[in-house]
Design a protein around this motif. Structure first.
Motif, PDB file in Angstrom:
ATOM      1  N   ARG A 306       0.846  -1.199   0.000  1.00  0.00           N
ATOM      2  CA  ARG A 306       0.000   0.000   0.000  1.00  0.00           C
ATOM      3  C   ARG A 306       0.878   1.244   0.000  1.00  0.00           C
ATOM      4  N   ASP A 307       0.335   2.297  -0.570  1.00  0.00           N
ATOM      5  CA  ASP A 307       0.969   3.603  -0.507  1.00  0.00           C
ATOM      6  C   ASP A 307       0.618   4.265   0.818  1.00  0.00           C
ATOM      7  N   ILE A 308       1.627   4.652   1.579  1.00  0.00           N
ATOM      8  CA  ILE A 308       1.410   5.445   2.784  1.00  0.00           C
ATOM      9  C   ILE A 308       1.464   6.928   2.428  1.00  0.00           C
ATOM     10  N   VAL A 309       2.497   7.286   1.692  1.00  0.00           N
ATOM     11  CA  VAL A 309       2.634   8.639   1.144  1.00  0.00           C
ATOM     12  C   VAL A 309       2.942   8.496  -0.341  1.00  0.00           C
ATOM     13  N   LYS A 310       2.219   9.213  -1.190  1.00  0.00           N
ATOM     14  CA  LYS A 310       2.436   9.171  -2.633  1.00  0.00           C
ATOM     15  C   LYS A 310       2.698  10.587  -3.141  1.00  0.00           C
ATOM     16  N   GLY A 312       4.521  12.748  -1.959  1.00  0.00           N
ATOM     17  CA  GLY A 312       4.516  13.667  -0.822  1.00  0.00           C
ATOM     18  C   GLY A 312       3.197  13.783  -0.094  1.00  0.00           C
ATOM     19  N   VAL A 313       2.111  13.208  -0.635  1.00  0.00           N
ATOM     20  CA  VAL A 313       0.770  13.381  -0.071  1.00  0.00           C
ATOM     21  C   VAL A 313       0.372  12.155   0.751  1.00  0.00           C
ATOM     22  N   LEU A 314      -0.106  12.377   1.957  1.00  0.00           N
ATOM     23  CA  LEU A 314      -0.522  11.304   2.852  1.00  0.00           C
ATOM     24  C   LEU A 314      -1.760  10.600   2.300  1.00  0.00           C
ATOM     25  N   GLN A 315      -1.663   9.262   2.172  1.00  0.00           N
ATOM     26  CA  GLN A 315      -2.736   8.483   1.563  1.00  0.00           C
ATOM     27  C   GLN A 315      -3.668   7.808   2.569  1.00  0.00           C
ATOM     28  N   GLY A 316      -3.191   7.520   3.776  1.00  0.00           N
ATOM     29  CA  GLY A 316      -4.067   6.814   4.702  1.00  0.00           C
ATOM     30  C   GLY A 316      -3.408   6.482   6.018  1.00  0.00           C
ATOM     31  N   TRP A 317      -4.216   5.910   6.905  1.00  0.00           N
ATOM     32  CA  TRP A 317      -3.769   5.520   8.241  1.00  0.00           C
ATOM     33  C   TRP A 317      -3.322   4.055   8.250  1.00  0.00           C
ATOM     34  N   THR A 318      -2.655   3.659   9.321  1.00  0.00           N
ATOM     35  CA  THR A 318      -2.289   2.265   9.558  1.00  0.00           C
ATOM     36  C   THR A 318      -3.311   1.688  10.537  1.00  0.00           C
ATOM     37  N   MET A 329     -13.655   2.966   8.635  1.00  0.00           N
ATOM     38  CA  MET A 329     -12.824   2.604   7.493  1.00  0.00           C
ATOM     39  C   MET A 329     -12.597   1.097   7.469  1.00  0.00           C
ATOM     40  N   GLN A 330     -11.752   0.636   6.556  1.00  0.00           N
ATOM     41  CA  GLN A 330     -11.403  -0.773   6.459  1.00  0.00           C
ATOM     42  C   GLN A 330      -9.992  -0.994   7.001  1.00  0.00           C
ATOM     43  N   SER A 331      -9.768  -2.134   7.644  1.00  0.00           N
ATOM     44  CA  SER A 331      -8.431  -2.464   8.129  1.00  0.00           C
ATOM     45  C   SER A 331      -7.446  -2.511   6.972  1.00  0.00           C
ATOM     46  N   THR A 332      -6.227  -2.059   7.234  1.00  0.00           N
ATOM     47  CA  THR A 332      -5.161  -2.151   6.234  1.00  0.00           C
ATOM     48  C   THR A 332      -4.357  -3.436   6.381  1.00  0.00           C
TER      49      THR A 332
END
Length: 448
Positions: A306-310, A312-318, A329-332
């Protein structure tokens, strides 16, 4: 391994059902490890441990409880389940607790492709001792090294199995081989020490003892004659040895536990710029021969890249299941756990985009500032991102290393630091956290 871990977890689930649990999950961990320490060319300490630990989490409605033990007897398993159910009935309700739905579970995986275990025979204590002695001898052979504080070699072979009443059952094995050396130079108030080491899944990948010992010695000598740097605002280059700690603060701030509590300086930053343009932070739990790889998480969900930062932009939580439910949300697929605790979210293998310049080129470009090679202590405000840490390293004057410095503090704000950093191209690709040296402009140094 002396116990069938799959059978153990199933016995725990059966006992939980008989005790009155609505649902449950169980984990069993078994392993053996051996470590050897040498000093002055002779054996100082040898230790071997073997054991199996089991953990059970039960649910009664929306109430849960965890118990663990290291005794595998039928009586203990029955007693564990009964105690866990009694504890759960007294626990407060948690509307977000619960095991995964069957359609959320990992359906298949290829453990062999991850290369998590080395089938090479376990090294004998004599081989481990020889490795440690060679590392120590290499360090002592470097002129200026007065002694070696410790040289140690170790090996471990571990196995885990996870099962739940939703039908999940799976496990895998891990091995680890490590070598470590700490060298000392100078005496009294002028004494300095530093270290080097390596840890790999496959024994054949481990760096040589001579390389590790020599590197520990050279790092120690580079610290000699350290003074306090001047106080002021300077560029700071975080050496690759410790740069992952800087990215670790970002990972901690986007952890579902912190986000769900509202205790994060990035709590409102989803979709915002947190790193420079062109910089990615990518999680890949399927990298072969890497310690953070895993085929499924601690709740039986499939792990996935998964992309955490793409860019420079934050994509999501852990997220694990509980924090995902709380946030809608859905679990990663990032749940981790031990035998005595409930699952919690944690990232696995993380790789940061490397830059085009070498560390030496960044040193040349930074002019006058600090190259940090070690850090102590930490004062991080989780709500604002204010950052302050004790540091030591090398002072840079006019793009050249001028000498060692210590007893200083580096301070700034993590939002500004991360958005303005410049990466080098020196990250070690076999680590779980692949992060190069990072140059940050305009940090505050408190020194002399």
């Amino acid at each position: 391994m002396t116990h069938d871990l799959e059978t153990l977890t199933q016995s725990l689930l059966d006992a939980a059902k008989q005790a009155g649990a609505d649902c449950a999950d169980a984990i069993a961990l078994s392993g053996a490890s051996v470590s050897i320490d040498v000093r002055n060319g002779t054996l100082e300490q040898a230790e071997r441990s073997e054991g199996t630990d089991i953990g059970l989490r039960v649910f009664v409605g929306q109430r849960q409880a965890n118990v663990s033990a290291s005794d595998m007897s039928r009586h203990t398993i029955t007693e564990m389940a009964e105690r866990a159910v009694l504890m759960a009935r007294e626990a407060p309700e948690d509307p977000y607790a619960g095991i995964a739905d069957p359609d959320q579970l990992a359906q298949s995986w290829d453990v062999a492709a991850l290369e998590l275990a080395d089938d090479t025979p376990e090294p004998s204590p004599a081989i481990l001792q020889e490795d440690a002695e060679r590392a120590e001898a290499a360090a002592l052979a470097v002129t200026g090294i007065s002694q070696v504080q410790s040289a140690a070699a170790a090996y471990s072979n571990r196995q885990m199995h996870l099962a739940a009443s939703n039908g999940f059952s799976g496990g895998y094995r891990r091995t680890d081989r490590s070598l470590y050396c700490v060298a000392i130079a100078g005496t009294g108030a002028g004494m300095e020490r530093d270290h080097d080491g390596d840890s790999r899944i496959f024994q054949s990948d481990l760096r040589s003892a001579e390389d590790i010992g020599t590197s520990a010695a050279e790092r120690t000598l580079a610290r000699m004659g350290a003074t306090k740097p001047p106080t002021g605002s300077y560029p700071v280059l975080f050496d690759e040895r410790i740069s992952a700690s800087l990215i670790g603060h970002l990972l901690a701030a986007i952890n579902g536990s912190a986000i769900s509590r509202g205790a994060s300086w990035l709590r409102d930053a989803m979709g915002e710029q947190v790193l420079p343009d062109g910089i990615d932070l990518f999680e890949n739990p399927h990298r072969p021969r890497v310690t953070g790889s895993r085929p499924f998480d601690a709740e039986g969900l499939a792990t996935r890249p998964r992309d955490i930062v793409k860019n420079g932009v934050l994509q999501g939580w852990t997220l694990d299941l509980a924090t995902a439910r709380k946030l809608g949300m859905q679990s990663t697929g990032n749940a981790v756990r031990g035998t005595g605790s409930a699952p919690s979210p944690s990232p696995g293998n993380v790789t940061m985009t490397q830059g085009q310049q070498t560390r030496e080129e960044l040193i040349r470009d930074m002019g006058t500032g600090l190259l940090v090679t070690s850090m102590i202590g930490s004062t991080i405000n989780p709500n604002t991102g204010d950052y302050s840490r004790g540091a030591s390293g090398l002072w840079i004057e006019n793009g050249q290393i001028a000498g060692a410095v210590n007893e200083c503090t580096v301070a700034g704000n993590l939002r500004d630091m991360l958005r303005g950093l410049r990466p080098a191209n020196d990250a070690r690709p076999w680590l779980s956290r692949v992060v190069p040296s990072l140059l940050v402009e305009g940090l505050t140094l408190a020194g002399s």
